[in-house]
Design an enzyme around this catalytic site. Structure first.
Site, PDB file in Angstrom:
ATOM      1  N   LYS A  81     -16.108 -11.335   4.786  1.00  0.00           N
ATOM      2  CA  LYS A  81     -15.713 -10.009   3.803  1.00  0.00           C
ATOM      3  C   LYS A  81     -13.850  -9.427   4.108  1.00  0.00           C
ATOM      4  CE  LYS A  81     -17.758  -6.871   7.949  1.00  0.00           C
ATOM      5  NZ  LYS A  81     -18.945  -6.349   8.431  1.00  0.00           N
ATOM      6  N   TYR A  88      13.280   7.199  15.815  1.00  0.00           N
ATOM      7  CA  TYR A  88      12.958   8.395  14.589  1.00  0.00           C
ATOM      8  C   TYR A  88      11.589   9.136  15.425  1.00  0.00           C
ATOM      9  CZ  TYR A  88      13.231   5.855  10.515  1.00  0.00           C
ATOM     10  OH  TYR A  88      14.331   6.330   9.069  1.00  0.00           O
TER      11      TYR A  88
END
Ligand SMILES: *Cc1c(COP(=O)(O)O)cnc(C)c1O
Length: 369
Positions: free
Chosen positions: A35, A258
């Site tokens: 899946k 950042y």
């Protein structure tokens, strides 16, 4: 020049892991669970590695079609069954077996016109409270199905919530296994109850006729960190690797990335890696997340950006611009950085990382010999 990042799919490792599932449950047949596009590896990429399975289990009908397009004529099981009535037409056409977990799915079957009756897997909610009939409703559902000319064999399935651990300090599957046995004891039909964790940890008690090997097929450890990959003898099915495309030398007090989330407290050398959260590397990985550079372990530094992250090269003087970086999987000299270890640093599980590798990452398949 493309960006140097790539995902490698190791087909022989997938075959090895599938053999581990067989060894753990020698009397059962094995569903390779593919899946979610084979847990992010790509159904077409894993097929040769997993074709030794007895069947493929998945969720989406288009994925079932893809497995048939690869030439697979054996069993395919839809783990959640049909989502609407016309899905049954595709089940008939592609010879799909399907789970039946709710009354609506029986209603649709009762109205379905088919020449060949369908093999179904009737699902018991044995305590996870996700999909399935309650023990009280299970027998009536079985009786209803059994009376339908559209239905051939009825197999019995359930799914464990805690096969990877204990539950409230007790055995993780005992209560569900007892509920399953009580609900099914005098019903005929094949049984399927085990996911990877149950296959590895509980197979002797629970393996039944079919086990459903998902994460272990890809080399993920269902009960990490209690167990390491070596404990179950699993090999990484995927490597995510890239290269260093920039170098910075830091002085004490310099910050990285950042939010200036990392501050150097000594002279340091860092490498900038062409891999970021837009590739599927988790942004939640903090400073210190393990990474391999030229096969040697080091750590990430500062926040993960969209296209880049930083790694500490201070103790790796031989590494530099162009060095190979292994984000998870197999390093250049065979060293392994388990995906589970990176996932844990990000507060998640290996499953999520595999499934989240993005489309911009080119995939190279290492084929079976
Ligand atoms: C995904 C899934 C599995 C496989 O689980 P793993 O933990 O990856 O082995 C098994 N059974 C069902 C019903 C599933 O949805």
């Amino acid at each position: 020049m493309p960006r140097p990042i790539e995902a490698l799919i190791h087909q022989s490792a997938l075959a090895h892991n599938l053999a581990r599932a067989r060894a753990a449950a020698p009397d059962a047949r094995v569903w390779a669970v593919v899946k979610a596009n084979a847990y992010g590896h790509g159904i077409e990429n894993v097929f040769d590695g997993l074709r030794g399975a007895d069947g493929f289990a998945l969720i989406d009908l288009d994925e079932a079609q893809r497995v048939r397009n690869l030439g697979w004529r054996g069993p395919i099981l839809l783990l959640e069954g049909c989502f609407e009535t016309r899905d049954l037409e595709l089940c008939s056409r592609l010879h799909l077996w399907h789970a039946v977990h709710c009354e609506q799915q029986i209603d649709w079957l009762a109205m379905h016109k088919t020449h060949e009756p369908h093999r179904v897997f009737l699902k018991l909610n044995s305590g996870m409270n996700r999909l399935g009939f309650t023990p009280a409703a299970f027998r009536a559902a079985w009786t209803r199905l059994n009376a339908l000319p559209q239905v051939d064999e009825i197999s019995l399935m359930t799914h464990f919530s805690d096969a990877d651990a204990t539950r409230f300090g007790q055995d993780g599957i005992a209560h569900q296994l007892a509920a399953f046995e009580a609900a099914c004891s005098d019903l005929p039909g094949e049984r399927s109850v085990c996911n990877s964790a149950a296959t590895l940890r509980h197979a002797a008690r629970a393996n039944g006729d079919w086990v459903r090997a998902g994460i272990m097929s890809y080399g993920g450890v269902p009960d990490y960190p209690e167990r390491q990959p070596e404990a179950w003898d699993l090999q990484p099915g995927m490597t995510l690797r890239s290269k260093i495309i920039g170098i910075q030398n830091l002085q004490p007090g310099d910050t990285v990335g950042y939010g200036s989330a990392f501050t150097a407290d000594k002279p340091m050398r860092i490498g900038i890696v062409a891999c970021g959260y837009a590739d599927g590397y988790p942004r939640h990985c903090p400073t210190g997340t393990p990474v391999l550079v030229n096969g040697q372990r080091t750590r990430t530094i500062g926040r993960v950006s969209m296209d880049m992250l930083a790694v500490d090269l201070t103790e790796l003087p031989e590494s530099g611009w162009g060095s190979e970086v292994t984000l998870w999987g197999r390093g250049p000299k065979g060293q392994v950085l388990p995906i589970d270890e990176v996932a844990r640093a990000a507060g998640t599980i290996g499953y999520e990382l595999m499934c989240a590798v993005t489309r911009r990452v080119p995939v190279t398949v290492e084929r079976m010999e």
